[in-house]
Design a protein around this motif. Structure first.
Motif, PDB file in Angstrom:
ATOM      1  N   GLY A  77       0.824  -1.206   0.000  1.00  0.00           N
ATOM      2  CA  GLY A  77       0.000   0.000   0.000  1.00  0.00           C
ATOM      3  C   GLY A  77       0.854   1.251   0.000  1.00  0.00           C
ATOM      4  O   GLY A  77       0.588   2.213  -0.735  1.00  0.00           O
ATOM      5  N   ILE A 120      -5.020  -0.763  -1.020  1.00  0.00           N
ATOM      6  CA  ILE A 120      -4.420  -2.097  -1.110  1.00  0.00           C
ATOM      7  C   ILE A 120      -4.224  -2.669   0.290  1.00  0.00           C
ATOM      8  O   ILE A 120      -4.470  -3.856   0.539  1.00  0.00           O
ATOM      9  CB  ILE A 120      -3.078  -2.035  -1.863  1.00  0.00           C
ATOM     10  N   SER A 124      -6.145  -5.922   1.730  1.00  0.00           N
ATOM     11  CA  SER A 124      -5.322  -7.027   2.230  1.00  0.00           C
ATOM     12  C   SER A 124      -5.766  -7.443   3.626  1.00  0.00           C
ATOM     13  O   SER A 124      -5.881  -8.637   3.924  1.00  0.00           O
ATOM     14  CB  SER A 124      -3.844  -6.616   2.248  1.00  0.00           C
ATOM     15  N   ASN A 149       0.029 -10.838  -4.148  1.00  0.00           N
ATOM     16  CA  ASN A 149      -0.333  -9.467  -4.487  1.00  0.00           C
ATOM     17  C   ASN A 149       0.808  -8.511  -4.156  1.00  0.00           C
ATOM     18  O   ASN A 149       1.083  -7.562  -4.903  1.00  0.00           O
ATOM     19  CB  ASN A 149      -1.585  -9.057  -3.710  1.00  0.00           C
ATOM     20  N   ILE A 153       2.756  -5.801  -6.734  1.00  0.00           N
ATOM     21  CA  ILE A 153       2.943  -4.365  -6.516  1.00  0.00           C
ATOM     22  C   ILE A 153       4.428  -4.007  -6.435  1.00  0.00           C
ATOM     23  O   ILE A 153       4.882  -3.021  -7.020  1.00  0.00           O
ATOM     24  CB  ILE A 153       2.215  -3.904  -5.238  1.00  0.00           C
ATOM     25  N   THR A 182      -4.363  -0.612  -8.708  1.00  0.00           N
ATOM     26  CA  THR A 182      -4.858  -0.614  -7.323  1.00  0.00           C
ATOM     27  C   THR A 182      -6.252  -1.228  -7.242  1.00  0.00           C
ATOM     28  O   THR A 182      -6.531  -2.072  -6.377  1.00  0.00           O
ATOM     29  CB  THR A 182      -4.883   0.816  -6.763  1.00  0.00           C
ATOM     30  N   SER A 185      -6.015  -4.930  -7.956  1.00  0.00           N
ATOM     31  CA  SER A 185      -5.416  -5.593  -6.801  1.00  0.00           C
ATOM     32  C   SER A 185      -6.454  -5.823  -5.708  1.00  0.00           C
ATOM     33  O   SER A 185      -6.565  -6.931  -5.160  1.00  0.00           O
ATOM     34  CB  SER A 185      -4.261  -4.737  -6.268  1.00  0.00           C
ATOM     35  N   CYS A 186      -7.213  -4.785  -5.387  1.00  0.00           N
ATOM     36  CA  CYS A 186      -8.239  -4.896  -4.334  1.00  0.00           C
ATOM     37  C   CYS A 186      -9.297  -5.929  -4.711  1.00  0.00           C
ATOM     38  O   CYS A 186      -9.780  -6.689  -3.848  1.00  0.00           O
ATOM     39  CB  CYS A 186      -8.887  -3.535  -4.094  1.00  0.00           C
TER      40      CYS A 186
END
Length: 249
Positions: A77, A120, A124, A149, A153, A182, A185-186
């Motif tokens: 993040g 993120i 997570s 993940n 990133i 982002t 990813s989420c």
């Protein structure tokens, strides 16, 4: 005594993640990535040690997730935050604006945008909490695991650092690209996509064909594409999982 060994390994994961946070805040993303990789290494072996020593415990499960929130949640993040700062071609954390610690005067929408990367971290933490109360995720995962993940990133600043391609750099440092990554990813972290786990009950090819294929193809891509291979490896992981009959049940 042996029951403490897996927890000690988990704490090493947390220790590495905490160091990675310090380096990320100080704009040393390369060193931060190294400590995240070390943390993920310890994250893999704490569970392995617990299974081999037959000392799995509820404490170990909770401690593992707490460590992952830092190493594979907070750090990526913060890295995305830093990348979004770079994409705006400005330093958000300087004395000329509201992030200097002197109050909120001077904060603008542009200075707030990098905070979007911290979603993120939130996704997570939510994913790890769900994992802890889901009894089904023993042989497979629902959604992208947080270490995978984090690797996705962290690969972005490594690509910028080591592959130094003007076209690729322009893509990675485009704010809309970073916002899209982002959001993706989420979503992947908390999706219902079933993904196989890299847990070997034995080492036979028949029982682990999908894992061996994934590891071999991943190694080839890493050799050919270096850090740029990581996003493709994540895509490969998802595609093979969708094709894997054991996770599609």
């Amino acid at each position: 005594m042996k029951q403490h060994i897996p927890n000690a390994i988990t704490l090493l994961n947390l220790f590495c993640g905490s160091i990675a946070v310090i380096f990320t805040v100080n704009n040393n993303l390369l060193t931060a990535a190294i400590f995240v990789f070390l943390g993920i290494f310890f994250d893999f072996f704490d569970g392995f040690a617990a299974r081999k020593l037959k000392v799995q415990s509820e404490l170990g499960l909770q401690l593992d997730s707490l460590a992952d929130v830092v190493t594979s949640g907070l750090v990526p993040g913060l890295v995305m935050y830093k990348l979004l700062v770079l994409s705006l071609d400005r330093v958000v954390l300087n004395s000329s604006n509201g992030w200097s610690g002197n109050g909120f005067s001077g904060i603008t929408p542009a200075s707030l945008l990098p905070l979007f990367g911290l979603f993120i971290t939130l996704a997570s933490a939510y994913r790890l909490a769900k994992f802890n109360i889901d009894d089904e995720q023993q042989t497979y995962f629902k959604g992208l695991p947080t270490p995978a993940n984090a690797l996705l990133i962290l690969s972005l600043p490594l690509i910028l650092e080591f592959q130094d391609n003007d076209v690729i750099n322009a893509v990675i440092l485009n704010k809309w690209f970073l916002i899209a990554v982002t959001i993706l990813s989420c979503y992947l972290l908390n999706s219902k996509i079933k993904l196989f786990a890299l847990k070997f009950k034995d080492f036979s090819f028949k029982a682990n064909a999908i894992r061996y294929i994934f590891l071999i193809l991943s190694l080839v891509m890493l050799i050919v594409l270096q850090f740029a291979a990581v996003p493709f490896i994540i895509v490969l992981y998802i595609l093979l999982s969708v094709l894997d009959k054991s996770t599609s049940k």
